[in-house]
Write an enzyme that holds these catalytic residues in place. Structure first.
Site, PDB file in Angstrom:
ATOM      1  N   MET A  31       0.979  -1.239  -0.145  1.00 27.71           N
ATOM      2  CA  MET A  31      -0.049   0.024   0.029  1.00 27.71           C
ATOM      3  C   MET A  31       0.797   1.376  -0.122  1.00 27.71           C
ATOM      4  O   MET A  31       0.744   1.918  -1.083  1.00 27.71           O
ATOM      5  CB  MET A  31      -0.924   0.033   1.456  1.00 27.71           C
ATOM      6  CG  MET A  31      -1.860  -0.833   1.286  1.00 27.71           C
ATOM      7  SD  MET A  31      -3.492  -0.079   0.421  1.00 27.71           S
ATOM      8  CE  MET A  31      -4.513  -1.321   0.764  1.00 27.71           C
ATOM      9  N   LYS A  32       1.843   1.285   1.004  1.00 24.73           N
ATOM     10  CA  LYS A  32       2.503   2.541   1.410  1.00 24.73           C
ATOM     11  C   LYS A  32       3.284   3.003   0.046  1.00 24.73           C
ATOM     12  O   LYS A  32       3.512   4.182  -0.055  1.00 24.73           O
ATOM     13  CB  LYS A  32       3.355   2.298   2.418  1.00 24.73           C
ATOM     14  CG  LYS A  32       4.030   3.498   3.025  1.00 24.73           C
ATOM     15  CD  LYS A  32       4.659   3.260   4.533  1.00 24.73           C
ATOM     16  CE  LYS A  32       6.052   2.650   4.473  1.00 24.73           C
ATOM     17  NZ  LYS A  32       6.493   2.430   5.932  1.00 24.73           N
ATOM     18  N   GLY A  33       3.750   2.121  -0.460  1.00 25.62           N
ATOM     19  CA  GLY A  33       4.668   2.529  -1.681  1.00 25.62           C
ATOM     20  C   GLY A  33       5.902   2.881  -1.475  1.00 25.62           C
ATOM     21  O   GLY A  33       6.673   2.553  -0.414  1.00 25.62           O
TER      22      GLY A  33
END
Ligand code: B12
Ligand code: B12
Ligand code: PLP
Ligand code: PLP
Lengths: 246, 518, 518, 246
Positions: free
Chosen positions: D127-129
C-alpha cells in the site's frame, strides 16, 4: 628472483577488483549507464558493475564502477630503488661530513620555472624542517642557500657555478601540462651544457616526483610526498662521499 | 552534553518492561528447547559429528523419547555416564556410532546420574571461568584504546580469508572483529562443524572457526599491544549452543536479542524467549557482552517513525537480560544511524536518539550501527554519511562502534574498504574527540523535543504491550510491522514443557555463580 | 551558539587597527599609481589594445611625462577630449595609433579639461549605478538560497571550457562561480585583452572574459530561478583596473586584500596600499563584495600558530575597507579550515576560530576557505576533511563558502570533482542545517579558551604593529614570516606623489556618492 | 544515427580522465607505487598518476590513481531501452485497466531463492509504496499477492498457475557469486517448461538489475535502483493491453 605476479585484491586473492569513477559528457539515462558499462568493458575489465550513474549537469553524467582486471604485475621485476635508504640522524650526518668530506657542503635549493610553491622546498631547507625533522639550514656542516620561488634555470645554474655548489635541489609542485618535467629537463641539460653536471649532486623533488622519474630525467635522486630533510641530507652526503672516494 | 528528559517517564518505562517480561519469564521457567539441551551436552563435553555431518549433540537430543526429553537431556546423559564410566566426549561418540543407546540406561538412579554429571559441570564452569579470567588479564596487560571501540565485519565465506582480513583490520585500528555468518545459518537447527571455507555472504559459525579466529586475534593483539575482541552471532535456532561455544572459545561479544529472531527470521517466539534466557545466563557468566538488534527496526522501515520502537525494544532487552542475570555492563543495546540523509536536520534527530539512549542506559556498552539502508552506489556520499555517524558516536559516547562501509550498497567489504572505513572513524573521532563535552543542548530545541517525543511514544507503546501481553502484542504487529503467531514460525517443534523433575545442572550452577534472581 | 569573548579586547583591536591605518591613509591620500590612473581612463571609456597587444590605457599612462603624471592622467586626457571633441574610446585609439599625442594639448585650460571629463564621469557613474541596481533587482526576482553560499572555482585556462564548467556547477547547486586567474597574472602590470583560451592553472581575467561568463551565469540563473554570482581577482598590480572592469561588467565579488600582494606576491607595499584604496572605493560603489586573503597565512605556515595573525589581518582589512567607504556588508573577510586533520580536537579549534570571527564581524559576509594544505592524494580522506569544514561553516553561519575539492592535492577541479564537492556541502549543510542553533558552547571549555587566546594574541600583535607602524612591521616579518622593504618589491616604479593640483574625477564622484570619510 | 563517440571528461573534452582505486597484496614501498603505475599502464591507460599509495596492513597497500583512457564509446549505438517509459498516474492506470482489459489484473511478487531482502519488492507492492508513490496493493484494478521472501521458484510457478497470475514480479538483491542471475534464469526456464511463459508479463527487479539484462534473461522488463511502483504498474498494464489487442 622468481616472478611474483600480483593482481588487485578485493576480498579474495587474485579477484582483480578495482574501483573506478568518471564523468561522461552525455545526458543521464539507463542507456548512459549501459554506455559506461560497455566503456569499462572495452578498457579490458570483466564483471563490470555500474553501481552509480546519475546526472550531474545538463549533458554530463557521473559513474562509479566496480570491475575486475585480468592484468597482473610482476612485483619482483619492478626496478624502483628508493632514494630514502640511508637512514642517518642530523648528528650522524654532520659527523659523517666532518670525517669523510672534511669541509662544509654547499647546498642550493629553489622552486624553479614559474612555480611559486615554496612550502615543500622550505620544509626541506628551513631551520624548522618538517614533521619534527630539522631542515638543512640547521646542519652544522652544510652551507645552505634557499633561492626561493620562480627561479629561472639559468639563474640557478649561474649561482651553482659562482658559489661552487655541491648539491642542487630543485622543486616542482605544479605539474599541469607537464611543466614539471619540462623544467627539470631544462635544468639538467643546462648544467650539462655548462659542464657542471658531474660536479653536483643533482636532486629533484615535489609531490609527484619519484626517484625513478628522477633517474630517467638524469638526476641523482628524486624525492616525493612526505620527504623528510634528513632523508635528503643523508642521500647528499653519501653521494658526495662516494665521489670523494673515487 | 546532556538532554533534559523526564526521569519519571524512564522509570515508568522500566516498570512496564518488568510487567511485560514477568509473565514471559514464568513461561520460560516452565519450558525448555532442543537447543538448550544440546547446549547442556556441549558444555558437558559432547562434540563432533556423526553420519551425514549431523552434530553429535543433535543426534543425542533427537534420540531422546518425548517423555524423557521433558526431564532434560542431562539426566539421561548422566545416567549413561554413571553406567559406562566413559567421559562425555567418548560417550557422545559411542552413542553416535550406535555402540550405546541413551534409552538403555533408564534405570540408573537419578542421584547417580547427578553425581556422574557433577565433575563435568564443575569442569565446564571452571573452564568458562578461566576464559573469563584470561580475558580480564589480557585486557589489563593489553588495554584497548578508549571507546568508541571500532568494530568491523569480515564476511568472505572462507575462514582463512577472513583471518587475513581480520588481521589487516586490527592493524588498521579495529578493536573488535565480527565474523558475519553465512546466509541462513540462523535458520539451521544445528551448528555446523569444523573449519569452513565456503559460506555465502558470510562464514559459518563453528567452534573450530571460533578457535582459528581467536588464535589469530590473540596473536595480532600481542603484536599491537592491545587486545582485539571477537564477535559472532547467537541469534537463530541455536542461540544457547553458540553461547556455549563462545564461552568456551573466549569470544568477547555475541549478537543476541530477545525478539530479533521472532520478528526478522520468523523463528517461533516461545523458542526464542526460552533460548535467549539460557544463552544470556551463559553470556552473563562468561563475561560476554551481548549486542541487541534494534537496528533492524530501522533498516526495514522508516527510521524517524521507528525510533520509539527501538527504545521500547531496548527496555525489553534490558529487562530480559537482567532477568537472566546479566549486569548492565554486558548489555550492549543496539541503535543505528539510519535516518534518510536528505532529511533536513536529520543529523539533529540522530544526535537526539543517540544521546537519549546514552542517558537512559548509562552503564550499557551501547552498540551503534552505521548507516546501511540509505547507502547507495555513490561511495563518495556514503563515506560522508558514515562520517557524520562517526561524529555522532564520539559526541554521544557510544561504546561499540560498527564502522560503516562506503561500499555498503555494493558488496560485503573489501579489505581496502575496511581500511578506508577505519580511517574515516579515526580521523573524525580524533579531530572531534572532546566535542561532545564542549557543548550543551539547547533546552526546548529541536534535539531535546525530539528526544522527549521519542521517550513519550515509547512509553505509550510499552503501555499497550503491557496491557495485552508481549506474545499477543507481537501477534498484533506491534513491532516492526510484522505479525507472528505464538505457535507459528520456525523451531516451535523444538519447544517442550518441563517435567517437574526436569534437570539442567548448568542452570543451577550459573544461578549460584551469579545469583540470578529466580 | 555563542562564545563568551571580552568585548573590551575587541574594541581595543579596532582602536589599534584605526591607529595602524591612519598614517597609511595619509600616505595614500598623497600618492597615486599607474594602475589607478589607468583605471580612471578605463572608467572614462578608454579600452582596446595597440601595437604588441599593449592595452591603450597603458599606452596613455606610459606616455605621460613624469611631471604631468603627478597631476593625474585625467587632466591630460580631459584636455585632449576638450580640444579634439572625440569621445574617450576614439581618442584613446587615436593616441594609440599616433594620430594624437597627449603632450600636444598641454595648453588647454584646466577648467575646459574638467568640463570635457564631466559627462564621461557621469556616464561611468551612471553605468556602474545601473549595474548595481540591476544586481539588486535580479537578486529580488531570482533570490539565492540561504547562506552559506556555495562557491566553486573554474580554472581550465580556456574561458569556453570554464563556461561549461560554471553552468554545470550552477546546476549542481553552486551560487557563486570564481574564475581563477592564470598563474602570474597578478604580476603583470597590464590587463590582457579579449576572450582567452590559453591560461595556466587558471584563465586570464579580461573584460571580455568577464562578459562571457556574466552572460552565461545570467542565463543559467534565469533557468534555475536563482541569481548566480561571479567572482574574479583584483589582487596584484592591476587591482584598480580590475575593480573598474568588474564594476562595469557586474561581477559580484572580487578577491581584494590590503596586504596579500605585499606578503605573498612581493608587490611593493606602497603600490598595494594605494591601489587597494581606490579599488575599494570603486567596489563600495559598485556593490561588489570583497574577499580578503587571510587563508594564505594558514596555507604557508602552521594554522594553529597563525590564528592570531589571521584575526589581526581581518581587523586591518576591515579598517582599510571602511576608510575606502565600504559598508560592513561588503567586506568579506577571509578565514580557512587549515588545521592539521590529525591533531586531536583540531575540529574544536576550527569551530572556535570560525565562531570567533563570526561574532567579531557580525555583519561581514565572511568568506570561509576550505582545507587545502593538508589535503593529499587520499581523496577519500580529503572528502571527509571537507565534510567537517562544511559542518563548521553551517554551524557558525559563514556566508561565502568555498567548496573544498577532494582532489585538491591533485589537479585543478574536474567537472565531476565539483559535483561531488557540492553534493558534500549540500548533504552536510542540509542534515545539520540548524545544529549551530541547537547547541551552546561550554563556558571555560577548550573551544572558548581557544577563542579567547586567539583574541588576546591578536591584540598583542596589533599593539606591536601600532607601535612601530604597519610598513615597519611588515619589514620586520610581523606577518606570514616574510620581510618586505617599503621601497622593494614589484611595481614600486608605478607609485608617484600627487601634485597639489592632482585630479581624479572619480575619487570625488565616489566620495560624493558614498560619503566616504575624507 | 551518426556515431557519437564519447570519452570520460575531466576538465576538457576527450581528455579521457578516470579515477581508480585498488588494493595490492604487497608491502608498501616506492616500488609498490611504481608497480601500481605499471599495472594501470598495462590496463591500457596513459598519463598514469599514482596520487596516493600507502600501507594499509602488513602485506597490503592501497592506491588512488588518475589516468587517461584512450577508449571511447559510441553512445548512439547503445541499445538499452528503459522499461520506465510509460508515465501514468495510479488513477490513469486504473482507468486504463478498466477500459482496455476490462477486469482486475492479478499480480504476484516475491523475493526468490534464498534472498530475504524484501524491502525493495515491498516498496513496489505494499500500500504505502515508495517515495510518495503508492504501491500496487492500493490500485483498485489490481489483485496483488506478496509472497514474501526466500520463495522457491517452484512455489512461485505453482502459485502462478493456480491463481492465473497475469504479471509476475521477482526480486533479487543479493548478487554475490551471480546468485541473482542464476535464480532469475531458473524462474524463466521453469515457467517456459510449464508452458506459462507466454501467459504472464514477467518482470524482474533489484538494485543491480537493468532492463537490458532482463531482456537478455528472457524477461519482459527489468527495473533497477530507485524504481517507483507506478512505473512498474504502467509497464504491466501497457504490456497486457498489447497482448489483449493481439
Ligand atoms: C599552498 C598552496 C599554494 C600557495 C603556495 C604558497 C607557497 N609559498 O608555497 C598559493 C596560495 C600561493 C598557491 C598558488 C597557486 N597554486 Co597552489 N597549492 C597549494 C597547496 C594547497 C599546498 C601545497 C603545499 O604547500 N604542500 C605542502 C608541502 C610540504 O608539500 P610538498 O610541496 O609536496 O613538499 C614535500 C615533498 O613533495 C617534498 N619536496 C617538495 N619539493 C621538493 C624539492 C626537493 C629538492 C626535495 C628533495 C623534496 C621536495 O618535500 C616536501 C616535504 O615532505 C596545493 C594543494 C595540495 N594540498 O597539495 C595547491 C596546488 C599545488 N596549487 C595548484 C595551483 C594550480 C596553484 C595556482 C596555479 C593557482 C592559480 N591559478 O593561481 C597558483 C600558482 C602559483 C605558482 N605560480 O606556482 C595546484 C597544482 C595543480 C597541478 N598538479 O599542477 C594544486 C595541486 C591545487 C589544485 N588542486 O589546484 N598554491
Ligand atoms: C536492509 C538490508 C538487509 C536486511 C533486510 C531486511 C528485509 N526485510 O529486506 C537484513 C538485515 C535482514 C539483511 C540481511 C542480509 N544482507 Co542485507 N542489506 C540490506 C541493505 C542495508 C538495504 C537493502 C534495502 O532494503 N534497500 C532499500 C530498497 C528500497 O532498495 P532496493 O532493494 O534496491 O529496491 C528498489 C529497487 O531495486 C527496485 N526493486 C527491488 N526489487 C524489485 C523487484 C521488482 C519486480 C521490481 C519491479 C523492482 C524491484 O525497487 C525498489 C524501490 O525502488 C543492503 C545495503 C544497501 N544499502 O543496499 C544490504 C545488502 C543488500 N545485504 C547484503 C548481505 C550480504 C546480507 C546478508 C547475506 C548478510 C548475512 N551474511 O547475514 C543477509 C542475508 C539475508 C538473505 N538471506 O538474503 C549485501 C549484499 C551483497 C551483494 N551484492 O550480494 C548488501 C549489499 C550489504 C553489503 N554490502 O554487504 N540485509
Ligand atoms: C541480533 C541479531 N542477530 C543476528 C543478526 C544476523 O542475522 P542472521 O539472523 O542471519 O544471523 C543480526 C543482524 O542484523 C542481528 O541484529
Ligand atoms: C586576496 C587574494 N588575491 C589573489 C589570490 C590569487 O592569487 P594571484 O595572486 O595569483 O592572483 C588569492 C589567492 O589565494 C588571494 O587570497
Amino acid at each position: 628472483m622468481s616472478a611474483q605476479m600480483v593482481k588487485p585484491y578485493g576480498d579474495t586473492m587474485n579477484d582483480g577488483k578495482v574501483q573506478l569513477s568518471f564523468t561522461l559528457p552525455v545526458e543521464w539515462s539507463e542507456a548512459a549507464d549501459e554506455a559506461a558499462r560497455q566503456l569499462v568493458a572495452r578498457m579490458g575489465f570483466s564483471d563490470v558493475s555500474v553501481v552509480e550513474g546519475r546526472a550531474i549537469a545538463t549533458g554530463f553524467s557521473f559513474f562509479v564502477v566496480y570491475a575486475s582486471t585480468p592484468h597482473a604485475i610482476d612485483v619482483s621485476a619492478i626496478k624502483a630503488p628508493s632514494a630514502r635508504t640511508h637512514a642517518m640522524s642530523m648528528e650522524e650526518i654532520d659527523a659523517f661530513v666532518a670525517e669523510r668530506i672534511g669541509r662544509k657542503v654547499r647546498i642550493a635549493g629553489a622552486c624553479i620555472g614559474t612555480d611559486a610553491h615554496t612550502v615543500g622546498i622550505d620544509a626541506i631547507l628551513n631551520m624548522k624542517g618538517y614533521k619534527g625533522d630539522y631542515g638543512l639550514e640547521r646542519y652544522h656542516m652544510f652551507e645552505t642557500y634557499n633561492l626561493g620561488s620562480q627561479v629561472a634555470t639559468e639563474d640557478l645554474v649561474r649561482f651553482t657555478k659562482e658559489r661552487q655548489i655541491d648539491a642542487l635541489l630543485a622543486s616542482q609542485v605544479v605539474t599541469q601540462k607537464g611543466s614539471d618535467v619540462r623544467n627539470f629537463t631544462e635544468l639538467a641539460e643546462l648544467l650539462e651544457a655548462e659542464g657542471l653536471r658531474d660536479r653536483v649532486v643533482l636532486i629533484c623533488g615535489g609531490p609527484r616526483v619519484t626517484n625513478l622519474m628522477a633517474s630517467e630525467l638524469g638526476y641523482d635522486a628524486g624525492f616525493g610526498r612526505g620527504t623528510l630533510p634528513s632523508e635528503v641530507a643523508a642521500f647528499v652526503v653519501t653521494a658526495l662521499a662516494e665521489r670523494v672516494r673515487q | 552534553m546532556e538532554i533534559q528528559i523526564d526521569r519519571a517517564r524512564v522509570e515508568r518505562a522500566r516498570e512496564l518492561a518488568a510487567r511485560i517480561a514477568a509473565p514471559v519469564e514464568a513461561f520460560i521457567a516452565a519450558h525448555s528447547t532442543v537447543s538448550v539441551e544440546r547446549a547442556v551436552l556441549r558444555l558437558l563435553g559432547v562434540d563432533g559429528v556423526g553420519a551425514d555431518e549431523v552434530p553429535v549433540p543433535n543426534l543425542l537430543v533427537d534420540a531422546l523419547d518425548p517423555e524423557c526429553r521433558t526431564r532434560g537431556a542431562a539426566l539421561a546423559f548422566g545416567r549413561a555416564l554413571a553406567e559406562t564410566g566413559l567421559d562425555p566426549a567418548a560417550l557422545g561418540a559411542a552413542i553416535a556410532d550406535g555402540a550405546h543407546r541413551l534409552a538403555d540406561f533408564a534405570d540408573v538412579p537419578e542421584a547417580a546420574a547427578r553425581g556422574a554429571l557433577r565433575p563435568h559441570v564443575d569442569a565446564a564452569m571452571a573452564r568458562i571461568g578461566e576464559r573469563r579470567a584470561q580475558r580480564r588479564s589480557l585486557l589489563e596487560r593489553l588495554p584497548q584504546l578508549p571507546p568508541p571501540l571500532l568494530y568491523v565485519i569480515v564476511a568472505s565465506g572462507n575462514i582463512y580469508e577472513d583471518r587475513t582480513a581480520a588481521i589487516a583490520a586490527a592493524e588498521a585500528g579495529a578493536q573488535i572483529i565480527a565474523v558475519i555468518r553465512s546466509t541462513g545459518q540462523s535458520l539451521l537447527d544445528f551448528v555446523p562443524y569444523g573449519p569452513t571455507t565456503e559460506g555465502f555472504g558470510g562464514t559459518y559459525a563453528t567452534q573450530a572457526n571460533f578457535r582459528i579466529m581467536r588464535a589469530a586475534l590473540d596473536e595480532v593483539g600481542e603484536r599491537l599491544g592491545r587486545y582485539v575482541m571477537l564477535t559472532n552471532y547467537a541469534s537463530g535456532l541455536c542461540m544457547p549452543e553458540i553461547a556455549a561455544m563462545a564461552a568456551l572459545e573466549r569470544l568477547d561479544m555475541l549478537l543476541n536479542d530477545s525478539m530479533y529472531g521472532i520478528l526478522f527470521r520468523d523463528i517461533n517466539m516461545k523458542r526464542t524467549f526460552i533460548d535467549q534466557h539460557f544463552s544470556r545466563m551463559l553470556n552473563g557468566y562468561s563475561g560476554i557482552i551481548i549486542n541487541t538488534g534494534e537496528d533492524n527496526y530501522l533498516t526495514t522501515a522508516d527510521a524517524v517513525e521507528q525510533a520509539p520502537a527501538v527504545l521500547a525494544s531496548q527496555f525489553i532487552n534490558e529487562e530480559f537480560a537482567e532477568r537472566a542475570g546479566m549486569p548492565a555492563t554486558q548489555i550492549g543495546l543496539g541503535d543505528a544511524y539510519e535516518i534518510n540523509p536528505d532529511l533536513e536536520d536529520g543529523f539533529l534527530f540522530q544526535v537526539a536518539q543517540a544521546q537519549l539512549t546514552r542517558q537512559i542506559f548509562p552503564n550499557a556498552p551501547l552498540k551503534y550501527m552505521p548507516p546501511t539502508k540509505h547507502m547507495t552506489g555513490d561511495i563518495f556520499k556514503g563515506h560522508l554519511i558514515d562520517a557524520l555517524f562517526n561524529l555522532t558516536s564520539v559526541m554521544t559516547k557510544q561504546h561499540i562502534h560498527l564502522c560503516g562501509m562506503l561500499t555498503e550498497a555494493i558488496h560485503t567489504p573489501f579489505l581496502g574498504d575496511r581500511a578506508l572505513a577505519i580511517e574515516n572513524a579515526r580521523y573524525i573521532m580524533g579531530t572531534a574527540r572532546h566535542f561532545g563535552d564542549e557543548i550543551a543542548i539547547k533546552p526546548g530545541g529541536i534535539i531535546e523535543r525530539r528526544a522527549q517525543h521519542v521517550l513519550a511514544e515509547c512509553v505509550a507503546l510499552l503501555e499497550r504491550v503491557a496491557d495485552i501481553g508481549l506474545m499477543q502484542a507481537i501477534e498484533r504487529k506491534t513491532f516492526a510491522d510484522v505479525s507472528r503467531p505464538p505457535d507459528g514460525g520456525r523451531g516451535f517443534d523444538g519447544v517442550f514443557a518441563r517435567h517437574p523433575e526436569y534437570y539442567n545442572p548448568f542452570e543451577a550452577a550459573l544461578r549460584g555463580a551469579r545469583e540470578v534472581p529466580a
